[in-house]
Design a protein around this motif. Structure first.
Motif, PDB file in Angstrom:
ATOM      1  N   LEU A  99       3.302 -25.597  41.749  1.00  0.00           N
ATOM      2  CA  LEU A  99       3.397 -26.899  42.415  1.00  0.00           C
ATOM      3  C   LEU A  99       3.009 -28.029  41.468  1.00  0.00           C
ATOM      4  O   LEU A  99       3.694 -29.057  41.397  1.00  0.00           O
ATOM      5  N   LEU A 100       1.905 -27.843  40.758  1.00  0.00           N
ATOM      6  CA  LEU A 100       1.460 -28.848  39.781  1.00  0.00           C
ATOM      7  C   LEU A 100       2.538 -29.088  38.724  1.00  0.00           C
ATOM      8  O   LEU A 100       2.846 -30.234  38.380  1.00  0.00           O
ATOM      9  N   GLY A 101       3.090 -28.009  38.202  1.00  0.00           N
ATOM     10  CA  GLY A 101       4.124 -28.130  37.184  1.00  0.00           C
ATOM     11  C   GLY A 101       5.345 -28.890  37.674  1.00  0.00           C
ATOM     12  O   GLY A 101       5.805 -29.827  37.028  1.00  0.00           O
ATOM     13  N   TYR A 102       5.865 -28.499  38.820  1.00  0.00           N
ATOM     14  CA  TYR A 102       7.042 -29.168  39.351  1.00  0.00           C
ATOM     15  C   TYR A 102       6.751 -30.627  39.707  1.00  0.00           C
ATOM     16  O   TYR A 102       7.565 -31.512  39.430  1.00  0.00           O
ATOM     17  N   PHE A 103       5.604 -30.887  40.324  1.00  0.00           N
ATOM     18  CA  PHE A 103       5.270 -32.254  40.722  1.00  0.00           C
ATOM     19  C   PHE A 103       5.161 -33.163  39.495  1.00  0.00           C
ATOM     20  O   PHE A 103       5.720 -34.253  39.468  1.00  0.00           O
ATOM     21  N   HIS A 104       4.469 -32.684  38.471  1.00  0.00           N
ATOM     22  CA  HIS A 104       4.324 -33.509  37.274  1.00  0.00           C
ATOM     23  C   HIS A 104       5.637 -33.598  36.491  1.00  0.00           C
ATOM     24  O   HIS A 104       5.913 -34.633  35.866  1.00  0.00           O
ATOM     25  N   ALA A 105       6.447 -32.566  36.520  1.00  0.00           N
ATOM     26  CA  ALA A 105       7.777 -32.647  35.904  1.00  0.00           C
ATOM     27  C   ALA A 105       8.589 -33.745  36.584  1.00  0.00           C
ATOM     28  O   ALA A 105       9.262 -34.546  35.922  1.00  0.00           O
ATOM     29  N   TRP A 106       8.505 -33.810  37.892  1.00  0.00           N
ATOM     30  CA  TRP A 106       9.214 -34.833  38.661  1.00  0.00           C
ATOM     31  C   TRP A 106       8.667 -36.227  38.320  1.00  0.00           C
ATOM     32  O   TRP A 106       9.442 -37.147  38.027  1.00  0.00           O
ATOM     33  N   ARG A 107       7.345 -36.379  38.321  1.00  0.00           N
ATOM     34  CA  ARG A 107       6.722 -37.680  38.024  1.00  0.00           C
ATOM     35  C   ARG A 107       7.021 -38.149  36.605  1.00  0.00           C
ATOM     36  O   ARG A 107       7.219 -39.337  36.367  1.00  0.00           O
ATOM     37  N   GLN A 108       7.045 -37.212  35.665  1.00  0.00           N
ATOM     38  CA  GLN A 108       7.274 -37.553  34.250  1.00  0.00           C
ATOM     39  C   GLN A 108       8.759 -37.516  33.870  1.00  0.00           C
ATOM     40  O   GLN A 108       9.109 -37.690  32.715  1.00  0.00           O
ATOM     41  N   LYS A 109       9.610 -37.266  34.862  1.00  0.00           N
ATOM     42  CA  LYS A 109      11.063 -37.169  34.653  1.00  0.00           C
ATOM     43  C   LYS A 109      11.451 -36.108  33.610  1.00  0.00           C
ATOM     44  O   LYS A 109      12.450 -36.224  32.913  1.00  0.00           O
ATOM     45  N   ARG A 110      10.648 -35.076  33.532  1.00  0.00           N
ATOM     46  CA  ARG A 110      10.938 -33.982  32.600  1.00  0.00           C
ATOM     47  C   ARG A 110      12.178 -33.199  33.033  1.00  0.00           C
ATOM     48  O   ARG A 110      12.838 -32.567  32.215  1.00  0.00           O
ATOM     49  N   HIS A 111      12.494 -33.213  34.333  1.00  0.00           N
ATOM     50  CA  HIS A 111      13.692 -32.526  34.822  1.00  0.00           C
ATOM     51  C   HIS A 111      14.956 -33.125  34.208  1.00  0.00           C
ATOM     52  O   HIS A 111      15.927 -32.418  33.985  1.00  0.00           O
ATOM     53  N   THR A 112      14.923 -34.410  33.909  1.00  0.00           N
ATOM     54  CA  THR A 112      16.076 -35.046  33.273  1.00  0.00           C
ATOM     55  C   THR A 112      16.162 -34.627  31.808  1.00  0.00           C
ATOM     56  O   THR A 112      17.237 -34.291  31.310  1.00  0.00           O
ATOM     57  N   GLU A 113      15.027 -34.617  31.126  1.00  0.00           N
ATOM     58  CA  GLU A 113      14.991 -34.212  29.719  1.00  0.00           C
ATOM     59  C   GLU A 113      15.357 -32.737  29.548  1.00  0.00           C
ATOM     60  O   GLU A 113      16.052 -32.368  28.602  1.00  0.00           O
ATOM     61  N   ALA A 114      14.864 -31.896  30.450  1.00  0.00           N
ATOM     62  CA  ALA A 114      15.068 -30.454  30.310  1.00  0.00           C
ATOM     63  C   ALA A 114      16.429 -29.993  30.824  1.00  0.00           C
ATOM     64  O   ALA A 114      17.090 -29.186  30.166  1.00  0.00           O
ATOM     65  N   TRP A 115      16.820 -30.466  31.989  1.00  0.00           N
ATOM     66  CA  TRP A 115      18.010 -29.928  32.648  1.00  0.00           C
ATOM     67  C   TRP A 115      19.119 -30.952  32.867  1.00  0.00           C
ATOM     68  O   TRP A 115      20.185 -30.604  33.379  1.00  0.00           O
ATOM     69  N   GLY A 116      18.858 -32.210  32.543  1.00  0.00           N
ATOM     70  CA  GLY A 116      19.863 -33.242  32.767  1.00  0.00           C
ATOM     71  C   GLY A 116      19.988 -33.665  34.219  1.00  0.00           C
ATOM     72  O   GLY A 116      20.912 -34.378  34.586  1.00  0.00           O
TER      73      GLY A 116
END
Length: 181
Positions: A99-116
């Motif tokens: 949960l922490l990982g996904y939430f912070h990925a969302w907040r830091q927009k890492r999902h865009t960097e990692a998966w587009g």
């Protein structure tokens, strides 16, 4: 399989499942050894120490429409054996850590960097409604009730009764919701 069948029955959806998404990933991730891995930095509760968490979904998929828009999902299949509330970030995996990982990925927009992905939702299928309640309690603690629609939960029974596109999914704010609303 149920998601694939539901997308076919819907008619307007094309399912892009896991490896079929790689051509849509940022160029730097396409040739990576594990292109589905997303790294995110998380600070401990006092905000001082940082740890890098690797977020690796059990499966990524998107529903794509003819106009090019997509609904993106990270799927977690929980067998009910993983600890939910473990406080330790380093070492052993826990659902809280996910949960922490996904939430912070969302907040830091890492999902865009990692998966587009411009946006995404995390789907968790777990054995019982009681476990969903525990997961939502952990989610609320971590997110402080922000992003209630980011995480959705279902049981196999809920999915069998409503189908994967039906109102089988629970959020921290609603009793039941559909994937594509």
């Amino acid at each position: 399989i149920a998601i694939e069948e539901a997308s076919r029955a819907h008619g307007a959806l094309l399912l892009l499942d896991h490896h079929a998404l790689i051509p849509y990933f940022p160029q730097s991730k396409r040739g990576a050894r594990d292109p589905f891995h997303c790294r995110v930095e998380v600070r401990d509760s006092n905000g001082k120490a940082a740890i890098t968490i690797g977020v690796v979904p059990d499966r990524l998929f998107s529903f794509a429409y003819a106009n090019g828009t997509r609904h993106n999902f990270a799927l977690e299949l929980d067998r009910g054996t993983m600890d939910i509330k473990a406080r330790q970030l380093a070492g052993k995996s826990s659902f809280r850590r996910k949960l922490l990982g996904y939430f912070h990925a969302w907040r830091q927009k890492r999902h865009t960097e990692a998966w587009g992905f411009q946006s995404f939702r995390v789907l968790t299928i777990t054995p019982s409604d009681k476990r969903i309640d525990s997961m939502i309690a952990a989610q609320r603690e971590i997110t402080r009730d922000a992003a209630s629609g980011l995480f959705l939960y279902a049981t196999p029974e809920r999915l069998a009764a409503h189908g994967p596109l039906g109102p089988a999914w629970i959020t921290s704010a609603e009793n039941a919701t559909r994937l594509l609303e």
